[in-house]
Design a protein around this motif. Structure first.
Motif, mmCIF file in Angstrom:
data_model
loop_
_atom_site.group_PDB
_atom_site.id
_atom_site.type_symbol
_atom_site.label_atom_id
_atom_site.label_comp_id
_atom_site.label_asym_id
_atom_site.label_seq_id
_atom_site.Cartn_x
_atom_site.Cartn_y
_atom_site.Cartn_z
ATOM 1 N N GLU A 247 0.829 -1.211 0.000
ATOM 2 C CA GLU A 247 0.000 0.000 0.000
ATOM 3 C C GLU A 247 0.862 1.260 0.000
ATOM 4 O O GLU A 247 0.560 2.231 -0.696
ATOM 5 C CB GLU A 247 -0.933 -0.013 1.208
ATOM 6 C CG GLU A 247 -1.998 -1.102 1.178
ATOM 7 C CD GLU A 247 -2.888 -1.008 -0.052
ATOM 8 O OE1 GLU A 247 -3.138 0.115 -0.528
ATOM 9 O OE2 GLU A 247 -3.345 -2.055 -0.541
ATOM 10 N N ILE A 248 1.937 1.250 0.778
ATOM 11 C CA ILE A 248 2.849 2.403 0.815
ATOM 12 C C ILE A 248 3.518 2.593 -0.543
ATOM 13 O O ILE A 248 3.598 3.717 -1.064
ATOM 14 C CB ILE A 248 3.908 2.205 1.916
ATOM 15 C CG1 ILE A 248 3.256 2.296 3.297
ATOM 16 C CG2 ILE A 248 5.036 3.232 1.781
ATOM 17 C CD1 ILE A 248 4.147 1.847 4.435
ATOM 18 N N ARG B 156 3.854 3.605 -7.436
ATOM 19 C CA ARG B 156 3.262 2.841 -8.539
ATOM 20 C C ARG B 156 1.781 2.569 -8.260
ATOM 21 O O ARG B 156 1.393 1.461 -7.917
ATOM 22 C CB ARG B 156 3.997 1.500 -8.716
ATOM 23 C CG ARG B 156 5.466 1.610 -9.065
ATOM 24 C CD ARG B 156 5.662 1.982 -10.541
ATOM 25 N NE ARG B 156 7.083 1.961 -10.884
ATOM 26 C CZ ARG B 156 7.905 2.979 -10.736
ATOM 27 N NH1 ARG B 156 7.438 4.123 -10.238
ATOM 28 N NH2 ARG B 156 9.169 2.890 -11.076
ATOM 29 N N PRO B 157 0.922 3.581 -8.432
ATOM 30 C CA PRO B 157 -0.504 3.373 -8.134
ATOM 31 C C PRO B 157 -1.157 2.304 -9.003
ATOM 32 O O PRO B 157 -2.169 1.721 -8.623
ATOM 33 C CB PRO B 157 -1.125 4.753 -8.387
ATOM 34 C CG PRO B 157 -0.141 5.486 -9.238
ATOM 35 C CD PRO B 157 1.201 4.963 -8.868
ATOM 36 N N GLU B 158 -0.569 2.035 -10.176
ATOM 37 C CA GLU B 158 -1.163 1.071 -11.099
ATOM 38 C C GLU B 158 -0.703 -0.364 -10.860
ATOM 39 O O GLU B 158 -1.231 -1.306 -11.470
ATOM 40 C CB GLU B 158 -0.825 1.468 -12.545
ATOM 41 C CG GLU B 158 0.608 1.167 -13.003
ATOM 42 C CD GLU B 158 1.675 2.066 -12.387
ATOM 43 O OE1 GLU B 158 2.866 1.780 -12.575
ATOM 44 O OE2 GLU B 158 1.302 3.056 -11.734
ATOM 45 N N ASP C 34 2.020 -8.591 -8.806
ATOM 46 C CA ASP C 34 3.254 -8.121 -9.447
ATOM 47 C C ASP C 34 4.225 -7.575 -8.409
ATOM 48 O O ASP C 34 5.440 -7.790 -8.503
ATOM 49 C CB ASP C 34 2.937 -7.032 -10.475
ATOM 50 C CG ASP C 34 2.170 -7.567 -11.665
ATOM 51 O OD1 ASP C 34 2.366 -8.751 -12.006
ATOM 52 O OD2 ASP C 34 1.392 -6.810 -12.257
ATOM 53 N N PHE C 35 3.692 -6.874 -7.411
ATOM 54 C CA PHE C 35 4.547 -6.331 -6.357
ATOM 55 C C PHE C 35 5.184 -7.460 -5.548
ATOM 56 O O PHE C 35 6.399 -7.452 -5.297
ATOM 57 C CB PHE C 35 3.733 -5.424 -5.439
ATOM 58 C CG PHE C 35 4.500 -4.936 -4.244
ATOM 59 C CD1 PHE C 35 5.405 -3.896 -4.368
ATOM 60 C CD2 PHE C 35 4.329 -5.530 -2.994
ATOM 61 C CE1 PHE C 35 6.133 -3.437 -3.269
ATOM 62 C CE2 PHE C 35 5.043 -5.084 -1.888
ATOM 63 C CZ PHE C 35 5.946 -4.045 -2.032
#
Length: 535
Positions: free
Chosen positions: A233-234, A240-242, A247-248
């Motif tokens: 979230e941070i 990277r809002p998208e 993927d993260f």
């Protein structure tokens, strides 16, 4: 900056908070002999070969043009497929790889089933290889694939790349234990993967991966420890809002498994975390559960997180003040002083007290004058109060106090064991009883500063008498905080008359107070020059 202004910056006021439960780290079980990994054995052989094999064989050499050293290996024709190479992994390693790549699997799957799912996913998404290899690793792999079979020179820079290629099932390594020869071969179906990636815009992909990894590293360095869901979230909010969560997680887990920028771990409740290597994990998790279980992570500005790997003084300016202080006391240059303080940073973020930090600094540079001693105490207090702590989810003691109302005594800032009857004129601030040091901190945080100073003066005279030199100097500094220059000058002059020597720091403070402060000569000098006994 004058010491009274530094003192004004660090004063804070807090109240008590009750402790909570303990949290332990789940330790990975060691693989049994039944779950032996041929891949791990070969990786270990390769590391040993790189360390010793070149010297024993014909291959040890040094490039006269570049100055790089390396050795000789033999490249052979492809023999085994990626699936066959994955079968050299242990079942646990295959399960870990699936977890890192966010591949769903069943607990009862055997090695072959896991290896097939892993191979299929990487064949379908070859870009996942770039998360680990990045630009230089993939470029080197392309060059290796193009070279003809036979003897091949490799440099030290290539050794880690080769280990990564092997650990991801892209090449095979055969090491002859009878003679120091390493034979490398590309996996039989790896060329198809390389061709597909080479036809894509892999350089752009690598730039994006590298940028994301640098920012992720900055986040972990700033917080010390981050629960992965909160980390996502941070990261999404700041950079990277998208980005999708899978993927993260793939980026963090898959890369960290090979390139140890930071570590991932799981606590006993099953929560997953990313952690910097400078964090003492057991004590961090225990203290986090005790003090910060119910508070959110600190809200850093994205520019701060992006700059985190450029030096901790970028976030916490008091570290810059401490570097200058150590440099001036010791005479060493600023860069060397900053380097020597790196271990001090590790102590502070793991929860050491101001007392501990001052004792550490004294191993590097010991103050001599009253001003140097009191300045060191003030700056170290600022460092300890303002530095973000992993156990407080990135909050400093001060910001944690503002968020919770927790008192300084709850998370100790001072741990002196000296009692009031042991105080002498020469006792340093950091050696004073804890109550006196806390009182000094609180003096400037009172809504009515004059009242706060009066209370401190009464406590000082009651518990320490009026002859402790550093307390007198700090009293004068507190007067200056309220603009009471006449009272400050009286305290300083009284202190000057008490000293059996001339203290250049005190004289400089008096000159500054009178508006005529000018530094002359070598500030450091020798002890004899700096302290002239009065006749």
């Amino acid at each position: 900056m004058p010491i009274w202004k530094k003192l004004q910056e660090i004063l804070s006021k807090t109240k008590e908070k009750s402790p909570g439960a303990d949290v332990r780290i789940r330790r990975e079980k060691k693989s049994s002999a039944k779950d032996r990994s041929i891949m791990t054995d070969k990786c270990n052989w390769w590391i040993q070969f790189c360390a010793e094999g070149y010297a024993a064989g014909e291959g040890c050499y040094e490039d006269t043009k570049t100055g790089k050293s390396g050795g000789i290996v033999e490249k052979e024709a492809a023999k085994r497929t990626r699936l066959e190479l994955f079968m050299d992994f242990s079942r646990k390693e295959l399960r870990d790889c699936c977890r890192y790549l966010q591949i769903e699997y069943e607990d009862d799957w055997d090695k072959e089933k896991l290896a097939r799912v892993l191979e299929e996913q990487l064949r379908e998404h070859p870009e996942y290889y770039l998360i680990v290899l990045e630009r230089d690793g993939f470029k080197s792999l392309l060059e290796f694939a193009r070279k003809p079979d036979g003897k091949l020179k490799i440099y030290e820079d290539d050794e880690e790349n080769i280990r990564l290629w092997f650990a991801m099932g892209l090449i095979d390594i055969q090491i002859d234990t009878q003679e120091p020869v390493a034979r490398l071969s590309l996996a039989a179906d790896a060329q198809e993967i390389l061709d597909r990636l080479n036809a894509s815009d892999w350089r752009k992909e690598c730039r994006g991966i590298s940028d994301s990894l640098e920012k992720a590293y900055g986040c972990v360095q700033a917080y010390g420890v981050l629960e992965l869901d909160s980390f996502y979230e941070i990261f999404r909010k700041c950079f990277r809002p998208e980005m999708e969560k899978a993927d993260f997680m793939r980026l963090i887990y898959w890369h960290c498994n090979y390139d140890r920028l930071f570590q991932t771990l799981t606590d006993m409740t099953g929560k997953a975390y990313a952690a910097a290597f400078f964090v003492e994990l057991e004590s961090c998790f225990s203290s986090m559960a005790r003090y910060a279980a119910d508070i959110p992570y600190r809200d850093f500005d994205s520019s701060v997180l992006a700059d985190r790997d450029r030096g901790f003084d970028k976030i916490y300016p008091h570290w810059g003040d401490l570097t200058v202080c150590v440099s001036e006391i010791s005479g060493m240059d600023g860069r060397n002083a900053a380097h020597r303080l790196e271990e001090g940073f590790r102590l502070v973020v793991n929860g050491c007290t101001c007392t501990d930090l001052i004792q550490f600094v004294m191993e590097i540079a010991e103050p001599v004058s009253i001003v140097e001693w009191t300045n060191l105490w003030s700056i170290c207090m600022g460092v300890v109060l303002d530095s973000g702590l992993p156990m407080l989810k990135g909050h400093s003691r001060n910001s944690f106090s503002n968020a919770t109302g927790c008192s300084l005594e709850t998370i100790p800032v001072i741990d002196s064991e000296r009692t009031a009857d042991q105080i002498t004129a020469d006792t340093h601030l950091y050696e004073l009883p804890c109550s006196l040091q806390y009182s000094l901190l609180e003096a400037g945080s009172s809504p009515d500063l004059n009242e706060g100073i009066q209370k401190f003066r009464e406590k000082m005279e009651r518990e320490a008498g009026s002859d402790n030199r550093e307390l007198q100097f700090m009293l004068g500094s507190l007067y200056l905080m309220t603009g009471q220059k006449q009272e400050a000058e009286m305290v300083y002059k009284h202190l000057q008359e008490q000293l059996p020597y001339t203290d250049p720091g005190l004289e400089e403070a008096l000159r500054t107070l009178n508006g005529s402060g000018k530094k002359t000569g070598n500030r450091r000098g020798s002890t004899k020059k700096r302290y002239r006994k009065r006749k």
